[in-house]
Design a protein around this motif. Structure first.
Motif, PDB file in Angstrom:
ATOM      1  N   TRP A 164      -4.419  -7.995  -6.246  1.00 35.32           N
ATOM      2  CA  TRP A 164      -4.627  -6.834  -5.379  1.00 35.32           C
ATOM      3  C   TRP A 164      -5.504  -7.204  -4.188  1.00 35.32           C
ATOM      4  CZ3 TRP A 164      -9.393  -3.806  -5.088  1.00 35.32           C
ATOM      5  CH2 TRP A 164      -9.265  -2.634  -4.335  1.00 35.32           C
ATOM      6  N   ALA A 165      -6.551  -7.967  -4.430  1.00 34.67           N
ATOM      7  CA  ALA A 165      -7.468  -8.356  -3.353  1.00 34.67           C
ATOM      8  C   ALA A 165      -6.787  -9.241  -2.319  1.00 34.67           C
ATOM      9  CB  ALA A 165      -8.677  -9.077  -3.938  1.00 34.67           C
ATOM     10  N   ARG A 166      -5.759  -9.979  -2.735  1.00 36.06           N
ATOM     11  CA  ARG A 166      -5.062 -10.875  -1.807  1.00 36.06           C
ATOM     12  C   ARG A 166      -3.878 -10.204  -1.125  1.00 36.06           C
ATOM     13  NH1 ARG A 166      -4.544 -15.749  -6.236  1.00 36.06           N
ATOM     14  NH2 ARG A 166      -6.780 -16.294  -6.375  1.00 36.06           N
ATOM     15  N   GLY A 167      -3.455  -9.052  -1.632  1.00 37.49           N
ATOM     16  CA  GLY A 167      -2.256  -8.409  -1.123  1.00 37.49           C
ATOM     17  C   GLY A 167      -2.458  -7.640   0.168  1.00 37.49           C
ATOM     18  N   GLN A 168      -1.351  -7.068   0.658  1.00 42.39           N
ATOM     19  CA  GLN A 168      -1.367  -6.301   1.899  1.00 42.39           C
ATOM     20  C   GLN A 168      -1.699  -4.837   1.655  1.00 42.39           C
ATOM     21  OE1 GLN A 168      -0.943  -7.780   4.944  1.00 42.39           O
ATOM     22  NE2 GLN A 168      -0.908  -9.689   3.766  1.00 42.39           N
ATOM     23  N   ASP A 169      -1.350  -4.331   0.486  1.00 40.23           N
ATOM     24  CA  ASP A 169      -1.582  -2.915   0.163  1.00 40.23           C
ATOM     25  C   ASP A 169      -2.894  -2.794  -0.605  1.00 40.23           C
ATOM     26  OD1 ASP A 169      -1.581  -0.281  -0.596  1.00 40.23           O
ATOM     27  OD2 ASP A 169       0.456  -0.285  -1.407  1.00 40.23           O
ATOM     28  N   SER A 170      -3.909  -2.214   0.033  1.00 40.77           N
ATOM     29  CA  SER A 170      -5.231  -2.125  -0.594  1.00 40.77           C
ATOM     30  C   SER A 170      -5.479  -0.796  -1.293  1.00 40.77           C
ATOM     31  CB  SER A 170      -6.323  -2.342   0.468  1.00 40.77           C
ATOM     32  OG  SER A 170      -6.256  -1.319   1.462  1.00 40.77           O
ATOM     33  N   SER A 171      -4.438   0.025  -1.444  1.00 45.25           N
ATOM     34  CA  SER A 171      -4.623   1.340  -2.060  1.00 45.25           C
ATOM     35  C   SER A 171      -4.850   1.218  -3.558  1.00 45.25           C
ATOM     36  CB  SER A 171      -3.400   2.220  -1.800  1.00 45.25           C
ATOM     37  OG  SER A 171      -2.279   1.736  -2.516  1.00 45.25           O
TER      38      SER A 171
ATOM     39  N   VAL B  90     -17.757   4.957  -0.957  1.00 46.69           N
ATOM     40  CA  VAL B  90     -17.319   3.628  -0.528  1.00 46.69           C
ATOM     41  C   VAL B  90     -15.800   3.652  -0.333  1.00 46.69           C
ATOM     42  CG1 VAL B  90     -17.226   1.184  -1.132  1.00 46.69           C
ATOM     43  CG2 VAL B  90     -19.179   2.572  -1.854  1.00 46.69           C
ATOM     44  N   PRO B  91     -15.331   3.644   0.901  1.00 47.20           N
ATOM     45  CA  PRO B  91     -13.889   3.633   1.149  1.00 47.20           C
ATOM     46  C   PRO B  91     -13.211   2.454   0.463  1.00 47.20           C
ATOM     47  CG  PRO B  91     -15.104   4.014   3.186  1.00 47.20           C
ATOM     48  CD  PRO B  91     -16.117   3.640   2.142  1.00 47.20           C
ATOM     49  N   VAL B  92     -11.934   2.608   0.136  1.00 49.81           N
ATOM     50  CA  VAL B  92     -11.208   1.550  -0.562  1.00 49.81           C
ATOM     51  C   VAL B  92     -11.262   0.237   0.214  1.00 49.81           C
ATOM     52  CG1 VAL B  92      -8.931   0.805  -1.342  1.00 49.81           C
ATOM     53  CG2 VAL B  92      -9.673   3.130  -1.768  1.00 49.81           C
ATOM     54  N   GLU B  93     -11.165   0.326   1.531  1.00 49.53           N
ATOM     55  CA  GLU B  93     -11.183  -0.885   2.353  1.00 49.53           C
ATOM     56  C   GLU B  93     -12.500  -1.640   2.179  1.00 49.53           C
ATOM     57  OE1 GLU B  93     -12.510  -3.198   5.734  1.00 49.53           O
ATOM     58  OE2 GLU B  93     -13.201  -1.156   5.322  1.00 49.53           O
ATOM     59  N   LEU B  94     -13.612  -0.906   2.101  1.00 49.85           N
ATOM     60  CA  LEU B  94     -14.916  -1.537   1.900  1.00 49.85           C
ATOM     61  C   LEU B  94     -15.043  -2.060   0.474  1.00 49.85           C
ATOM     62  CD1 LEU B  94     -17.701  -2.351   2.818  1.00 49.85           C
ATOM     63  CD2 LEU B  94     -18.479   0.015   2.462  1.00 49.85           C
ATOM     64  N   HIS B  95     -14.497  -1.342  -0.477  1.00 49.37           N
ATOM     65  CA  HIS B  95     -14.493  -1.805  -1.868  1.00 49.37           C
ATOM     66  C   HIS B  95     -13.742  -3.126  -1.977  1.00 49.37           C
ATOM     67  CE1 HIS B  95     -14.311  -1.973  -6.152  1.00 49.37           C
ATOM     68  NE2 HIS B  95     -13.072  -1.518  -6.257  1.00 49.37           N
ATOM     69  N   LEU B  96     -12.624  -3.227  -1.275  1.00 46.57           N
ATOM     70  CA  LEU B  96     -11.831  -4.455  -1.287  1.00 46.57           C
ATOM     71  C   LEU B  96     -12.604  -5.606  -0.640  1.00 46.57           C
ATOM     72  CD1 LEU B  96      -9.138  -5.798  -1.941  1.00 46.57           C
ATOM     73  CD2 LEU B  96      -8.278  -5.001   0.265  1.00 46.57           C
ATOM     74  N   ARG B  97     -13.241  -5.337   0.485  1.00 48.72           N
ATOM     75  CA  ARG B  97     -14.050  -6.368   1.142  1.00 48.72           C
ATOM     76  C   ARG B  97     -15.191  -6.823   0.234  1.00 48.72           C
ATOM     77  NH1 ARG B  97     -16.900  -4.912   5.888  1.00 48.72           N
ATOM     78  NH2 ARG B  97     -16.284  -2.725   5.896  1.00 48.72           N
ATOM     79  N   THR B  98     -15.766  -5.867  -0.490  1.00 48.29           N
ATOM     80  CA  THR B  98     -16.863  -6.205  -1.399  1.00 48.29           C
ATOM     81  C   THR B  98     -16.380  -7.116  -2.519  1.00 48.29           C
ATOM     82  OG1 THR B  98     -17.981  -4.107  -0.928  1.00 48.29           O
ATOM     83  CG2 THR B  98     -18.610  -5.256  -2.945  1.00 48.29           C
ATOM     84  N   TYR B  99     -15.208  -6.816  -3.068  1.00 53.24           N
ATOM     85  CA  TYR B  99     -14.650  -7.654  -4.131  1.00 53.24           C
ATOM     86  C   TYR B  99     -14.461  -9.081  -3.626  1.00 53.24           C
ATOM     87  CZ  TYR B  99     -11.557  -9.412  -7.777  1.00 53.24           C
ATOM     88  OH  TYR B  99     -11.007 -10.155  -8.785  1.00 53.24           O
TER      89      TYR B  99
ATOM     90  N   ARG C  38      -8.307  -8.913 -14.790  1.00 49.41           N
ATOM     91  CA  ARG C  38      -8.865  -9.808 -13.769  1.00 49.41           C
ATOM     92  C   ARG C  38      -7.760 -10.390 -12.884  1.00 49.41           C
ATOM     93  NH1 ARG C  38     -13.079 -11.909 -11.706  1.00 49.41           N
ATOM     94  NH2 ARG C  38     -13.296 -14.109 -11.180  1.00 49.41           N
ATOM     95  N   VAL C  39      -6.635 -10.752 -13.473  1.00 48.39           N
ATOM     96  CA  VAL C  39      -5.518 -11.293 -12.691  1.00 48.39           C
ATOM     97  C   VAL C  39      -5.021 -10.254 -11.685  1.00 48.39           C
ATOM     98  CG1 VAL C  39      -3.078 -11.939 -12.827  1.00 48.39           C
ATOM     99  CG2 VAL C  39      -4.735 -13.025 -14.345  1.00 48.39           C
ATOM    100  N   THR C  40      -4.846  -9.018 -12.137  1.00 46.40           N
ATOM    101  CA  THR C  40      -4.332  -7.992 -11.225  1.00 46.40           C
ATOM    102  C   THR C  40      -5.344  -7.664 -10.120  1.00 46.40           C
ATOM    103  OG1 THR C  40      -5.094  -6.251 -12.757  1.00 46.40           O
ATOM    104  CG2 THR C  40      -2.803  -6.966 -12.930  1.00 46.40           C
TER     105      THR C  40
END
Length: 232
Positions: A193-200, A124-133, A187-189
């Motif tokens: 992270w999910a709202r930020g520009q850097d998804s790494s 699961v690429p990070v970008e997809l993980h972020l979308r899933t979150y 949970r806060v971080t």
């Protein structure tokens, strides 16, 4: 001190360090394909709108194969959470007895990311993980399941901390309090992270470290001390 990182021959949901044979690698590839396809469909057309039939048709396997790996759509949507939780508990049990509770919790989090990030990203690429979150956070049924699992994990972690410290959690509130504070920071971080520009993952790690560094001062420090000194 971390466990051996999971490599290309390890199943991300299984014990780290155990090599996989040909059959296990084929099973892993099938599971990864189902997981990747399910998450992609969930995040593009909606969780409720996606059916198991659509997932298996896209991977060209049977429904029986899907249910061999996942109990249902919810299990697929929360699969990464399950992987992270199981490895976190494993790493926490491995922490040196001399560490304080917060040192053990912090070390377990970062060792978990070190040991499974590569294996997870292969499926699961990070970008997809972020979308899933983001999808979980915006889907009431999944958010409720996610929060329920998180509460269950907090209880397991508090029991482990109590055991490490030789405490009775029923009479000493410190394990639950410590874990609640630590989990709140995590949970806060995650949300930031999910709202930020850097998804790494490096960005998530750096943000988590920065916030954990402020946990002690935020709880024990006098926030107005510096302000009062300047005004005086």
């Amino acid at each position: 001190m971390c466990g051996r990182p999971a490599g290309a021959h390890d199943h991300p949901a299984g014990p780290p360090g155990r090599p996989a044979g040909l059959r296990e690698r084929k099973k892993r590839r099938t599971r990864d394909a189902l997981l990747h396809t399910a998450l992609d469909l969930f995040t593009t057309q909606g969780y409720e709108e996606t059916t198991v039939d659509e997932i298996v048709d896209a991977v060209e396997v049977s429904q029986r194969t899907f249910f061999r790996y996942f109990a249902g759509k919810e299990a697929a949507a929360l699969a990464i959470q399950e992987i992270v939780e199981s490895h976190f508990l494993l790493e926490l049990r491995r922490r040196p007895a001399a560490e304080t509770p917060f040192e053990a919790l912090r070390g377990a989090v970062f060792c978990t990311w070190n040991s499974i990030s590569e294996a997870i990203e292969a499926a699961v690429p990070v970008e997809l993980h972020l979308r899933t979150y983001r999808m979980i956070e915006s889907t009431p049924s999944l958010l409720a399941a996610h929060l329920r699992r998180s509460a269950e994990l907090e209880n397991q972690v508090a029991l482990l901390i109590a055991e490490r410290e030789g405490l009775d959690m029923e009479t000493d509130p410190r394990p639950r309090v410590a874990v609640a504070a630590f989990s709140g920071v995590i949970r806060v971080t995650e949300k930031l992270w999910a709202r930020g520009q850097d998804s790494s993952m490096d960005s998530l790690r750096a943000m988590t470290e920065a916030h954990l560094d402020q946990l002690g001062p935020a709880l024990a420090g006098n926030w107005r001390a510096g302000v009062d000194t300047e005004q005086g």
